[in-house]
Motif scaffolding. Structure first.
Motif, PDB file in Angstrom:
ATOM      1  N   VAL A 198       0.769  -0.981   0.028  1.00 20.27           N
ATOM      2  CA  VAL A 198      -0.183  -0.147   0.026  1.00 20.27           C
ATOM      3  C   VAL A 198       0.948   1.416   0.111  1.00 20.27           C
ATOM      4  N   ALA A 246      10.368   4.122   8.393  1.00 21.12           N
ATOM      5  CA  ALA A 246      10.601   2.832   8.284  1.00 21.12           C
ATOM      6  C   ALA A 246      11.433   2.374   9.744  1.00 21.12           C
ATOM      7  N   LYS A 248      17.136  -0.573   4.619  1.00 24.50           N
ATOM      8  CA  LYS A 248      16.898  -2.152   4.061  1.00 24.50           C
ATOM      9  C   LYS A 248      17.037  -1.917   2.623  1.00 24.50           C
ATOM     10  N   SER A 271      10.979   6.586  11.493  1.00 29.19           N
ATOM     11  CA  SER A 271       9.570   7.107  11.518  1.00 29.19           C
ATOM     12  C   SER A 271       9.502   8.371  12.219  1.00 29.19           C
ATOM     13  N   PRO A 294       0.925  -3.385   8.671  1.00 28.85           N
ATOM     14  CA  PRO A 294       0.220  -4.594   9.013  1.00 28.85           C
ATOM     15  C   PRO A 294      -0.626  -4.304  10.545  1.00 28.85           C
ATOM     16  N   ALA A 323       2.832  -0.119  17.610  1.00 30.87           N
ATOM     17  CA  ALA A 323       4.250  -0.018  17.641  1.00 30.87           C
ATOM     18  C   ALA A 323       4.814   1.046  16.521  1.00 30.87           C
ATOM     19  N   LEU A 345      -7.260  -6.886  10.752  1.00 32.95           N
ATOM     20  CA  LEU A 345      -7.639  -8.248  10.006  1.00 32.95           C
ATOM     21  C   LEU A 345      -7.103  -9.357  10.861  1.00 32.95           C
ATOM     22  N   ASN A 363      -8.271   1.982   2.392  1.00 29.68           N
ATOM     23  CA  ASN A 363      -8.279   0.465   3.109  1.00 29.68           C
ATOM     24  C   ASN A 363      -9.215  -0.361   2.355  1.00 29.68           C
ATOM     25  N   GLY A 413      -7.610  -3.104  -3.124  1.00 26.11           N
ATOM     26  CA  GLY A 413      -6.459  -3.699  -3.217  1.00 26.11           C
ATOM     27  C   GLY A 413      -5.217  -2.797  -3.527  1.00 26.11           C
ATOM     28  N   ALA A 414      -4.087  -2.961  -3.055  1.00 28.88           N
ATOM     29  CA  ALA A 414      -3.110  -1.819  -3.254  1.00 28.88           C
ATOM     30  C   ALA A 414      -2.790  -1.725  -4.814  1.00 28.88           C
ATOM     31  N   GLU A 415      -3.046  -2.554  -5.781  1.00 30.50           N
ATOM     32  CA  GLU A 415      -2.609  -2.450  -7.109  1.00 30.50           C
ATOM     33  C   GLU A 415      -3.534  -1.652  -7.785  1.00 30.50           C
ATOM     34  N   MET A 435      -4.237   1.284  -6.281  1.00 25.39           N
ATOM     35  CA  MET A 435      -3.855   2.581  -5.752  1.00 25.39           C
ATOM     36  C   MET A 435      -2.638   3.188  -6.355  1.00 25.39           C
ATOM     37  N   ARG A 484      -7.910 -10.180  -7.986  1.00 24.54           N
ATOM     38  CA  ARG A 484      -7.497  -8.712  -7.248  1.00 24.54           C
ATOM     39  C   ARG A 484      -7.867  -7.840  -8.464  1.00 24.54           C
TER      40      ARG A 484
HETATM   41  N1  LIG Z   1      -2.147  -5.311   0.340  1.00 19.85           N
HETATM   42  C1  LIG Z   1      -3.390  -4.600   0.174  1.00 19.85           C
HETATM   43  O1  LIG Z   1      -4.165  -4.851  -1.042  1.00 19.85           O
HETATM   44  C2  LIG Z   1      -4.136  -3.680   1.203  1.00 19.85           C
HETATM   45  C3  LIG Z   1      -5.344  -2.784   0.682  1.00 19.85           C
HETATM   46  C4  LIG Z   1      -5.833  -2.021   1.393  1.00 19.85           C
HETATM   47  C5  LIG Z   1      -5.298  -1.968   2.956  1.00 19.85           C
HETATM   48  N2  LIG Z   1      -4.331  -2.719   3.311  1.00 19.85           N
HETATM   49  C6  LIG Z   1      -3.962  -2.456   4.659  1.00 19.85           C
HETATM   50  O2  LIG Z   1      -2.853  -1.945   4.746  1.00 19.85           O
HETATM   51  C7  LIG Z   1      -1.709  -2.198   5.769  1.00 19.85           C
HETATM   52  C8  LIG Z   1      -0.451  -2.361   5.057  1.00 19.85           C
HETATM   53  O3  LIG Z   1      -0.418  -3.605   4.104  1.00 19.85           O
HETATM   54  P1  LIG Z   1       0.532  -4.121   2.968  1.00 19.85           P
HETATM   55  O4  LIG Z   1      -0.125  -5.002   2.049  1.00 19.85           O
HETATM   56  O5  LIG Z   1       0.945  -2.796   2.414  1.00 19.85           O
HETATM   57  O6  LIG Z   1       1.592  -4.685   4.262  1.00 19.85           O
HETATM   58  P2  LIG Z   1       3.088  -4.930   3.700  1.00 19.85           P
HETATM   59  O7  LIG Z   1       3.402  -4.969   2.194  1.00 19.85           O
HETATM   60  O8  LIG Z   1       3.452  -6.081   4.513  1.00 19.85           O
HETATM   61  O9  LIG Z   1       3.694  -3.776   4.095  1.00 19.85           O
HETATM   62  C9  LIG Z   1       3.924  -3.597   5.527  1.00 19.85           C
HETATM   63  C10 LIG Z   1       4.920  -2.568   5.840  1.00 19.85           C
HETATM   64  O10 LIG Z   1       4.818  -2.219   7.051  1.00 19.85           O
HETATM   65  C11 LIG Z   1       6.171  -1.983   7.639  1.00 19.85           C
HETATM   66  N3  LIG Z   1       6.323  -2.123   9.301  1.00 19.85           N
HETATM   67  C12 LIG Z   1       6.039  -3.164   9.860  1.00 19.85           C
HETATM   68  N4  LIG Z   1       5.961  -2.585  11.170  1.00 19.85           N
HETATM   69  C13 LIG Z   1       6.372  -1.405  11.278  1.00 19.85           C
HETATM   70  C14 LIG Z   1       6.972  -0.440  12.051  1.00 19.85           C
HETATM   71  N5  LIG Z   1       6.740  -0.719  13.295  1.00 19.85           N
HETATM   72  N6  LIG Z   1       7.177   0.859  11.661  1.00 19.85           N
HETATM   73  C15 LIG Z   1       7.348   1.295  10.378  1.00 19.85           C
HETATM   74  N7  LIG Z   1       6.877   0.140   9.318  1.00 19.85           N
HETATM   75  C16 LIG Z   1       6.707  -1.210   9.816  1.00 19.85           C
HETATM   76  C17 LIG Z   1       6.993  -3.171   6.979  1.00 19.85           C
HETATM   77  O11 LIG Z   1       8.297  -3.140   7.089  1.00 19.85           O
HETATM   78  P3  LIG Z   1       9.258  -3.957   7.674  1.00 19.85           P
HETATM   79  O12 LIG Z   1      10.234  -4.179   6.318  1.00 19.85           O
HETATM   80  O13 LIG Z   1      10.192  -3.096   8.597  1.00 19.85           O
HETATM   81  O14 LIG Z   1       8.743  -5.210   8.096  1.00 19.85           O
HETATM   82  C18 LIG Z   1       6.229  -2.844   5.661  1.00 19.85           C
HETATM   83  O15 LIG Z   1       7.226  -2.247   4.844  1.00 19.85           O
HETATM   84  C19 LIG Z   1      -2.404  -3.354   6.292  1.00 19.85           C
HETATM   85  O16 LIG Z   1      -3.046  -2.949   7.296  1.00 19.85           O
HETATM   86  C20 LIG Z   1      -3.500  -3.887   5.258  1.00 19.85           C
HETATM   87  O17 LIG Z   1      -4.715  -4.750   6.039  1.00 19.85           O
HETATM   88  C21 LIG Z   1      -3.731  -3.720   2.385  1.00 19.85           C
END
Ligand SMILES: NC(=O)c1ccc[n+]([C@@H]2O[C@H](COP(=O)([O-])OP(=O)(O)OC[C@H]3O[C@@H](n4cnc5c(N)ncnc54)[C@H](OP(=O)(O)O)[C@@H]3O)[C@@H](O)[C@H]2O)c1
Length: 210
Positions: free
Chosen positions: A11, A30, A35, A54, A69, A75, A95, A128, A131-133, A135, A201
């Motif tokens: 996202v 981050a 990284k 951050s 997530p 945190a 979730l 929210n 899907g991320a794609e 956006m 998706r």
């Molecule tokens: N994917 C979708 O299609 C979608 C669509 C709508 C909403 N969402 C929601 O959006 C959120 C993110 O989803 P995503 O798919 O983008 O997840 P993701 O690809 O797993 O990415 C999550 C990111 O959060 C980072 N992170 C974890 N803990 C952190 C912290 N304490 N401080 C800063 N960064 C941290 C991770 O970095 P590290 O490398 O440090 O772990 C990673 O870069 C979720 O809540 C999900 O439910 C997702």
């Protein structure tokens, strides 16, 4: 605008791509800004993208976007330091593991929980529900997908609605932050259609008016 995106995943990366294409600057917040994946993402986004820890990323940001997530979100907010006075856009969904459902709902929401954690911030729920794609600003649907925005701060809402437009959406004000109680189950519907009902998706929701 200077936007901090906490979470540089699916996202965060997709929204950054859209907003940078519209002239905004994005700094990812981050845990480890050095990284390799984050550095590669920043490089692919060009000169208006950067990554920092951050607390540094949010310092000069006009808008802070949370894209972590759900289990990491509290945190991640703490790592930002005080967010009092900031506009915070919460993209998360609370979730359960294996996308089994929502951990919170009906009488409160993840968005309202985020507002408790980010004390003193103006919190909005958006990005929210699809899907991320969808956006990244590169979709080719026959009409714009809808993006509902929920939040209590009427003065700051236009800027969040504009960010939704800048990401290619038909931006619609869904009312107060408590409407996140509706928008998080809407995300669950998208997930259920994608993964349980066989739609995959490559779809999104649109609002049709007459
Ligand atoms: N994917 C979708 O299609 C979608 C669509 C709508 C909403 N969402 C929601 O959006 C959120 C993110 O989803 P995503 O798919 O983008 O997840 P993701 O690809 O797993 O990415 C999550 C990111 O959060 C980072 N992170 C974890 N803990 C952190 C912290 N304490 N401080 C800063 N960064 C941290 C991770 O970095 P590290 O490398 O440090 O772990 C990673 O870069 C979720 O809540 C999900 O439910 C997702």
């Amino acid at each position: 605008m200077n936007i901090a995106i906490v979470g540089a995943g699916n996202v965060g990366g997709a929204l950054a791509r859209s907003w940078i294409a519209r002239g905004h600057a994005v700094c990812f917040g981050a845990r480890d800004p050095n990284k390799a994946e984050i550095q590669a993402l920043v490089k692919s986004l060009g000169a208006r993208a950067s990554a920092r820890d951050s607390a540094e990323a949010v310092k000069s940001a006009e808008i802070v976007v949370l894209a972590t997530p759900w289990p990491a979100t509290q945190a991640a907010i703490q790592a930002c330091g005080s967010l009092a006075g900031k506009t915070v856009v919460d993209c998360t969904n609370p979730l359960l593991p294996q996308l089994a459902g929502l951990e919170i709902g009906t009488t409160t929401s993840g968005g309202e929980q985020v507002a408790q954690w980010a004390r003193g911030a103006s919190v909005f729920k958006a990005f929210n529900q699809t899907g991320a794609e969808n956006m990244s600003g590169t979709t080719s649907y026959p009409q714009k997908l809808v993006m509902f925005v929920a939040g209590d701060d009427a003065q700051r809402k236009p800027a969040v609605l504009q960010l939704a437009r800048d990401a290619g959406f038909d931006a619609v004000d869904a009312g107060p932050l408590s409407a996140a109680r509706l928008l998080e189950p809407l995300a669950m519907l998208w997930i259920s259609l994608a993964y349980r009902q066989g739609l995959g998706r490559e779809f999104g929701f649109a609002l049709v008016r007459r």
